[in-house]
Every structure is written in C-alpha cells, then in structure tokens.
Design a protein around this motif. Sequence first.
Motif, short mmCIF file in Angstrom:
data_model
loop_
_atom_site.label_atom_id
_atom_site.label_comp_id
_atom_site.label_asym_id
_atom_site.label_seq_id
_atom_site.Cartn_x
_atom_site.Cartn_y
_atom_site.Cartn_z
N SER A 202 0.84 -1.20 0.00
CA SER A 202 0.00 0.00 0.00
C SER A 202 0.86 1.24 0.00
CB SER A 202 -0.92 0.03 1.22
OG SER A 202 -0.17 0.17 2.40
N SER A 203 0.23 2.35 -0.38
CA SER A 203 0.86 3.65 -0.26
C SER A 203 -0.23 4.70 -0.17
CB SER A 203 1.78 3.95 -1.44
OG SER A 203 2.35 5.24 -1.27
N PHE A 204 -0.14 5.50 0.87
CA PHE A 204 -1.05 6.62 1.05
C PHE A 204 -0.24 7.91 1.14
CE2 PHE A 204 -3.62 3.01 1.88
CZ PHE A 204 -4.90 3.39 1.50
N ASP A 205 0.94 7.90 0.52
CA ASP A 205 1.85 9.03 0.49
C ASP A 205 2.05 9.42 -0.98
OD1 ASP A 205 3.99 10.79 0.51
OD2 ASP A 205 5.30 9.49 1.70
N ASP A 206 1.63 10.63 -1.34
CA ASP A 206 1.75 11.09 -2.73
C ASP A 206 3.19 11.06 -3.25
OD1 ASP A 206 -0.94 11.54 -3.05
OD2 ASP A 206 -0.82 13.70 -2.65
N ALA A 207 4.13 11.25 -2.36
CA ALA A 207 5.53 11.33 -2.77
C ALA A 207 6.20 9.97 -2.93
CB ALA A 207 6.31 12.17 -1.77
N ALA B 31 6.99 1.41 -2.66
CA ALA B 31 5.96 0.74 -1.86
C ALA B 31 6.00 -0.77 -2.08
CB ALA B 31 4.58 1.29 -2.20
N LEU B 32 6.16 -1.19 -3.32
CA LEU B 32 6.22 -2.62 -3.61
C LEU B 32 7.52 -3.22 -3.09
CD1 LEU B 32 4.66 -2.69 -7.18
CD2 LEU B 32 3.60 -3.40 -5.03
N GLY B 33 8.59 -2.44 -3.07
CA GLY B 33 9.86 -2.92 -2.54
C GLY B 33 9.80 -3.20 -1.05
N LYS B 34 8.91 -2.52 -0.33
CA LYS B 34 8.74 -2.73 1.11
C LYS B 34 7.75 -3.84 1.42
CE LYS B 34 7.24 1.27 2.19
NZ LYS B 34 6.78 2.52 2.80
N ALA B 35 7.00 -4.28 0.43
CA ALA B 35 5.95 -5.27 0.64
C ALA B 35 6.56 -6.64 0.96
CB ALA B 35 5.05 -5.36 -0.59
N LEU B 36 6.24 -7.16 2.12
CA LEU B 36 6.83 -8.43 2.55
C LEU B 36 6.03 -9.65 2.09
CD1 LEU B 36 7.82 -7.42 6.18
CD2 LEU B 36 9.26 -7.45 4.13
N LEU C 7 -6.38 -4.73 -6.62
CA LEU C 7 -5.81 -3.39 -6.51
C LEU C 7 -6.95 -2.43 -6.20
CD1 LEU C 7 -3.42 -1.44 -6.78
CD2 LEU C 7 -3.95 -1.29 -9.23
N ARG C 8 -6.81 -1.70 -5.09
CA ARG C 8 -7.86 -0.76 -4.68
C ARG C 8 -7.30 0.66 -4.64
NH1 ARG C 8 -10.30 -3.21 0.84
NH2 ARG C 8 -8.30 -2.39 1.53
N HIS C 9 -8.08 1.59 -5.15
CA HIS C 9 -7.76 3.01 -5.10
C HIS C 9 -8.78 3.70 -4.21
CE1 HIS C 9 -4.82 2.69 -8.36
NE2 HIS C 9 -5.67 1.84 -8.90
N GLY D 230 -4.94 7.25 -1.66
CA GLY D 230 -3.89 6.24 -1.74
C GLY D 230 -4.39 4.98 -2.42
N TRP D 231 -3.58 3.93 -2.36
CA TRP D 231 -3.92 2.65 -2.97
C TRP D 231 -3.42 1.53 -2.06
CZ3 TRP D 231 -0.03 -0.80 -3.89
CH2 TRP D 231 1.27 -0.29 -3.96
#
Length: 135
Positions: free
Chosen positions: A29-34, A40-45, A55-57, A124-125
């Motif tokens: 997920s990411s709720f940070d515009d920057a 975000a995908l790199g942090k996904a465990l 995929l949700r927006h 976010g998504w």
Amino acid sequence: MKSWWQRWRGRGGATQLDPGRPDLVVVASSFDDAEACSAALGKALDWTADRPVVLRHHLRLPAAQVNAVQVIAAQGGYDTASVSDADPARLVLQRVQILDAVHCSQERSRMAGLAQRHDGDVLGWDALQPAARPR
C-alpha cells in the motif's frame, strides 16, 4: 475467447481472484503522494509478484460526482468496493490484476486524473492477496 484486455489483466489464463474472498489481506500500500509505487512494492513483505491482486484506489470526491467517476472507472474494469454517504464521499474502486511498479504507477496516475477532473483527490492505494498459509 478472452479479449486482449482480459488476457492482460489475467496474464494469459491466470486464475482470477475473487475480490470478496474473506482471506484477503493488504500486502502492499501507499497513502503518500511522494512515494513511488516501486518503493511501496519494494517494502511489501507478503506480496507475491506473479499472482493476481485486488488493486484498490481510495478516492475522496464530492458526493454529486461519485456516479460519474464509477461509470468512467467501470470502463477500465474497476468495480466499487465501497462508498460512504458523506460529502465529500470516500469511494474505493477495485479490480483484479497482476501488479508491478509500472502498471501500479499508471493506474495511480489514471485515478489521480479521474479524481481531479471530478473535483476530488486520491488518498492512496492498496493491494490485497490471500493470506499466506502457515508453513
């Protein structure tokens, strides 16, 4: 016979994922515009890259604009996951697809443009997959 769009979304016959499955959990997920989708995908465990995700927006829109946004999003294969009765409304759009950083970024940009054209914004998504089974 599947259209090219259905084949791309399912990547050539991958089993479709039911967005209503009770065992779905947020895997990215990411709720940070920057924050870039790649970050975000790199942090996904728990995300499995070669498996479909829901995929949700998450959008915030004037209540009067919700239906127009739903109609346009449906043309891209999105369904409404939820919508609040508030004004501004919170609308969650979802679709099943294979997720990668490029397509995530494209969809994020598409949703930002759609929301902006309807006097709203994107919060976010997130991406859901079935919970990993204990080993």
